[in-house]
Write an enzyme that holds these catalytic residues in place. Structure first.
Site, short mmCIF file in Angstrom:
data_model
loop_
_atom_site.label_atom_id
_atom_site.label_comp_id
_atom_site.label_asym_id
_atom_site.label_seq_id
_atom_site.Cartn_x
_atom_site.Cartn_y
_atom_site.Cartn_z
N GLY A 131 4.41 -3.60 8.88
CA GLY A 131 6.02 -3.58 8.38
C GLY A 131 6.25 -2.67 8.62
O GLY A 131 6.35 -1.46 7.65
N GLN B 155 13.46 2.56 6.88
CA GLN B 155 11.59 3.77 7.14
C GLN B 155 12.22 3.90 8.20
O GLN B 155 11.22 5.41 8.33
CB GLN B 155 10.54 2.86 6.56
N CYS C 220 2.85 0.57 1.04
CA CYS C 220 4.30 0.61 1.80
C CYS C 220 4.21 2.67 2.94
O CYS C 220 3.40 3.20 1.76
CB CYS C 220 5.31 0.70 0.88
N LEU C 221 4.37 2.43 3.69
CA LEU C 221 4.32 3.48 4.37
C LEU C 221 4.67 4.38 3.90
O LEU C 221 5.05 5.63 4.38
CB LEU C 221 5.19 3.37 6.03
N HIS D 284 8.25 -8.45 1.84
CA HIS D 284 8.56 -7.03 1.02
C HIS D 284 9.42 -6.11 2.00
O HIS D 284 10.06 -5.62 1.89
CB HIS D 284 6.95 -6.11 1.14
N GLU D 285 9.34 -6.88 3.50
CA GLU D 285 10.32 -5.91 4.01
C GLU D 285 12.26 -6.13 4.24
O GLU D 285 12.85 -5.30 4.05
CB GLU D 285 9.60 -5.90 6.11
N HIS E 115 13.36 -4.31 1.75
CA HIS E 115 13.76 -2.69 1.56
C HIS E 115 15.28 -2.80 2.42
O HIS E 115 15.29 -1.40 1.89
CB HIS E 115 12.54 -2.50 3.11
NI NI Z 1 7.55 -1.06 2.61
#
Ligand code: NI
Length: 189
Positions: A43, A48, A87-88, A129-130, A133
């Site tokens: 995701g 991000q 998380c990236l 989660h997304e 963000h």
């Molecule tokens: Ni994340």
């Protein structure tokens, strides 16, 4: 296009709605999707990639690319479950987080068409989660307080080290440029 890292302001901002879903936006989504796949993510949300608008892409193990634009979570189950999240934007860190097991979400797809998705399992997890963000919330905000503080400190130090390295590199480049200029002047005189 690059992935923003914990400590960058954009990850803590409340994102604004997407206003135009056009060819430029879709081209950007393709680039973002490629970045997500290249970094082994399941995701990736607007903030991000340093784009403070409300959209994200998810692709879990079913291999379906799902785009969510201006999403709204409609329902969350009372039942919760733990799941290890990463998380990236917080590379190398993982933590077990408790969230609702199922979620119902409405959003626009990449053609601007509205859809409703009822998700469970890893897809429900990724959606929550997304979606977080887009409100400037990271998974570490929903976990253990001590872990959160430790990670924030770690990434602050990391950012300082990066800034120092960058400054040193720039100073070196300046010194070299000055030497070359001086040598040229000598040769000309
Ligand atoms: Ni994340």
């Amino acid at each position: 296009m690059r992935i923003t890292i914990l400590g960058e302001e954009v990850l803590r901002q409340k994102a604004k709605p997407v206003e135009n879903i056009d060819d430029d936006f879709r081209a950007m989504l393709d680039e973002m999707y490629k970045l997500m796949k290249d970094t082994n993510g399941i995701g990736l949300a607007g903030p991000q990639i340093d784009d403070s608008r409300r959209f994200f892409i998810i692709e879990v193990e079913d291999g379906i690319r799902r785009v969510f634009i201006n999403p709204q979570i409609m329902e969350m189950s009372k039942e919760t479950c733990p799941y290890e999240e990463g998380c990236l934007s917080i590379p190398g860190e993982y933590e077990e987080i408790i969230r609702p097991e199922k979620v119902k979400i409405q959003a626009l797809d990449e053609n601007g068409k509205s859809f409703v998705l009822e998700a469970d399992g890893i897809l429900a997890r990724a959606v929550q989660h997304e979606n977080d963000h887009l409100d400037g919330i990271l998974y570490i905000d929903r976990g253990d307080e001590k872990f959160r503080e430790k990670i924030i400190k770690k990434f602050e130090l990391r950012a300082i080290r990066h800034a120092e390295k960058k400054a040193a590199k720039e100073a070196k480049a300046k010194r070299i440029a000055a030497k070359i200029a001086a040598a040229k002047q000598k040769a000309n005189s």
